[in-house]
Design an enzyme around this catalytic site. Sequence first.
Site, PDB file in Angstrom:
ATOM      1  N   SER A 164      45.693  84.635   8.113  1.00  0.00           N
ATOM      2  CA  SER A 164      45.934  85.838   8.896  1.00  0.00           C
ATOM      3  C   SER A 164      47.321  86.375   8.604  1.00  0.00           C
ATOM      4  O   SER A 164      48.148  85.692   8.009  1.00  0.00           O
ATOM      5  CB  SER A 164      45.827  85.535  10.390  1.00  0.00           C
ATOM      6  OG  SER A 164      44.668  84.794  10.658  1.00  0.00           O
TER       7      SER A 164
ATOM      8  N   ASP B 101      49.016  69.619  10.006  1.00  0.00           N
ATOM      9  CA  ASP B 101      48.220  68.431   9.701  1.00  0.00           C
ATOM     10  C   ASP B 101      47.979  67.668  11.002  1.00  0.00           C
ATOM     11  O   ASP B 101      48.764  66.815  11.396  1.00  0.00           O
ATOM     12  CB  ASP B 101      48.975  67.557   8.692  1.00  0.00           C
ATOM     13  CG  ASP B 101      48.147  66.361   8.227  1.00  0.00           C
ATOM     14  OD1 ASP B 101      46.962  66.301   8.579  1.00  0.00           O
ATOM     15  OD2 ASP B 101      48.694  65.506   7.527  1.00  0.00           O
TER      16      ASP B 101
ATOM     17  N   ASP C 227      43.817  63.201  11.056  1.00  0.00           N
ATOM     18  CA  ASP C 227      44.067  62.103  10.119  1.00  0.00           C
ATOM     19  C   ASP C 227      42.947  61.071  10.183  1.00  0.00           C
ATOM     20  O   ASP C 227      42.296  60.908  11.207  1.00  0.00           O
ATOM     21  CB  ASP C 227      45.405  61.424  10.451  1.00  0.00           C
ATOM     22  CG  ASP C 227      46.585  62.328  10.119  1.00  0.00           C
ATOM     23  OD1 ASP C 227      46.527  63.028   9.092  1.00  0.00           O
ATOM     24  OD2 ASP C 227      47.562  62.341  10.888  1.00  0.00           O
TER      25      ASP C 227
END
Lengths: 115, 811
Positions: free
Chosen positions: B276, B348, B351
């Site tokens: 975006s 992130d 995991d």
Amino acid sequence: MLPFLVIAVLSAVAQLFLPWWSIAVVTFGVCFWRSRTGWRAFGNGFSGIAVVWFVYALLIHVQTDGILTGRMADLLFKTKMPVLLLLVTPLMGGLVGGFAGLAGRQVRAVFAAKP
Amino acid sequence: MNIAKALFCLLISISLTVAFNQQWGTVPAFGRLLSPFEGFWQNAEAADAASEEKSSVKGTREEVTVLYDDLHVPHVFAKNDYDAYFAQGYITARDRLWQMEFQTHAAAGRISELIGDRALELDRYNRRLGMTYGAEKSLEGMSQNPVSKSVLEAYSAGINSYIDQLKPATYPIEYKLLGYAPEPWTPIKVAFLLKQMTQTLAAGADDLMMTNVRRHLGPALTANLFPDYPFKEDPIIPAGTKWDFTPLKVPTPPTNSETDSSVALNWQPHDPAIGSNNWAVGGQKTANGYPILANDPHLNLSLPSIWYQIQLVTPTMNVYGVSLPGAPGVIIGFNKDVAWGVTNVGADVLDFYKIRFRDNRRLEYWHDGKWKPVRRRVEIIKVKGKPALSDTVLYTHHGPVIYLPDEKPFRNNIPTGYAVRWIAHEADNGIQTFYLLNRAKTYDDYVRALSYYSAPAQNFVFANAAKDIAISPNGRFPLKWHDQGKFLLDGTHPANDWQGWIPAAQNPRVKNPPRGFVSSANQSSTDPTYPYYINWEFETTDRGMRINNRLSGMQKVTIDSMRRLQNDVFNHQASKFLPVLLPRVQETGLTEQQKQALKTVQQWNYQQDTASIAGTIFMDWISRLEHDIWADDFPEKDDQPMRFPNSDRTLQLVTEEPNARWFDNVTTKNRTETIGEIVTVSFQATVDSLAKRHGALGKTWAWADHKGTGIRHLIPGLDAFSALNVQIGGGPRIVNAAGRRAGPSWRMVVQTGPEVSAFGVFPGGQSGNPGSPYYLNMLETWRKGDLYELLYLKSVTEKNPRIKSILTLSH
């Protein structure tokens, strides 16, 4: 002419409250009550339903600029011709009505044949 | 004889009626569908006529007035907050009920219920990923806050009051096509919708492929080809910005964090068109002296439209913007004091942990030197036309075990035998952020609102009439050691666990930077001086750099110049690659057509517009070139999926390392290919394959036709309800990011000031009904790059010619 009108009016009213298959019940009943031949019963049942379905569908089609009719014709028949739906719809309703009318007439014949 | 005849006719009549009343596999019940009284005909709608409709609904506390404007945008005037959210639920359902329910069914792993066992693997995947578990946690979080709880209840009650009014004839058309009925709405469905967003935007993970790469190349080469900061970058928080906090101690990585991977198949590439843009320009650079804010979130373009415009007015707020059908409040929008928008961070926050079970009974797993119990959660998956299935999912303290070693994974980037730790499994109260933003007046209100936000992490851009601009990559970020989760993790060592959280007050943020504007386009959040690890890789910086270059050079900015920037189709990536690549093309061996194509590209002005032929050639060429450079070095093996270095690293390679070993094709023995050969051969192959597909070089190679942007109905294959081959320029990595399937799902520009003025458009329409004139009515405006003025009403009595009809809700 009378059975046709009665089927058209009764089925239209019934469908405002009941599921679509009420058309079969109405045509069966009307043709059981009054029909001269099997052909006429089928004809009255067919046209009584088909005319109502056609008129109502056409009314909706015109009022809504055929936006959905076009998309549905594309979806169901891969064609951009909404007019096809305006034919198939009454044809299908008509067949259901016609066969129900014929059945009504034939069932009546069973009773009529008895003394 | 008569009896036989009668029975025969009865049989025909009844079978015919039953046959037309019955769904046959995917073929709908034609009688029900075609009946003008009950079928699709009932879904045909005309444009809003001037009307005053009163709807009597149970549940409102006082009378609510909804004014619909000429684009069918509802402007809700309520006397209290409860009624406003109730009305939002009610009128959103009126336009979008099927979409709201379908999306939440998908998130909850309940599609098999609707379409049968074709969707079973998808449903199982969502259950294993812990979508339901996460939604339950979110609902817990939201319910603990009395305000959020009341908002959720009001919104749900509004939706249900609409559902209660329906009968089969008035069900949205998709129910008629698929043959099912809407069920009551519950607050957890709101949580499911937000989880779905988190899955779209914050569930990406290359951990498995990166682990295979590291095993294939070793740590040093892996670090070289997959660096933690790009070769070219212009981060969201301007480089050099000082951090005004004392950071927590960042955990140190364990000495041996290596782990191996189990099986998996090919990798499904992620779509760089999902991303975006947003920016805010300070008053010193605008024509009228007040900040301007712009936002265009890129998502998979779908119908019914992803967003639903709404204005909500109560004594505590007057906000306008777009909402997500299925969630209360406004997500991107403005009020008289402030405007805000979002882009994805790409943190992130997912995991994988390799789980060591004690034995095949899988009752216990090894962690921190002891055996710990595995928790079991039974998921019941209902299947249309078949008995329900139950699936037992194993939960560790990390999270659910997605797949066990002996099972075939659904998505190829998920390792088997691994538990997943994911931000979406945390209790959160994200709707509180939007509740506060909808009412925000000052910069401090914005900062406070952001502190409640968890996931998917977003770059929240902000501007207000008090002439502040700001941006913050914001969300709940786990406190990790550097690069923790770049590779698969060993789930037995506590040092590999998430170590707490980055304090919300220390999330990156910048206010009124000297350059006079803030912006984001999914590139790196910060320069490397930020003390914490958010991710090692972000979207390429192409859109970000182009936006910043343009904004730097602009003065006297207006709404229109911002609109033009949103529609910018300059191919920044091409402008970096082509000056390096073109001189490398060896012209001697080229055919006539290839020479002509080369000339076309050489003369290109980098405008990726609808008619561009050079643009088509470049886009195909660059992906072929990347493939040709890397494919031999990262050989495809079914059980060892790997990924290529990103295009930023490839740019560095061709620019600065022309003699690198990577240009040699290792599959050809006794031969060492050079950069010139690989560039030339990939160019030739690109031109040849384009000629094969589109005929001789010419108009048929035009970019828009080649790309084929489509906005598709949520039901796959429902082309009749979709908009295909939309003629629009731009594409992946371009500011106007209209790709094949993804692109700008909403464009908004807001001029703050004493009188706020705003413009916007999305590719579709307010109604989710394919039979409505408001289903696709905004598409053409979107395609052309124009915007509609957003009608911001101050009071219910305001007379405006754009108001078409009035709906009153009362009991």
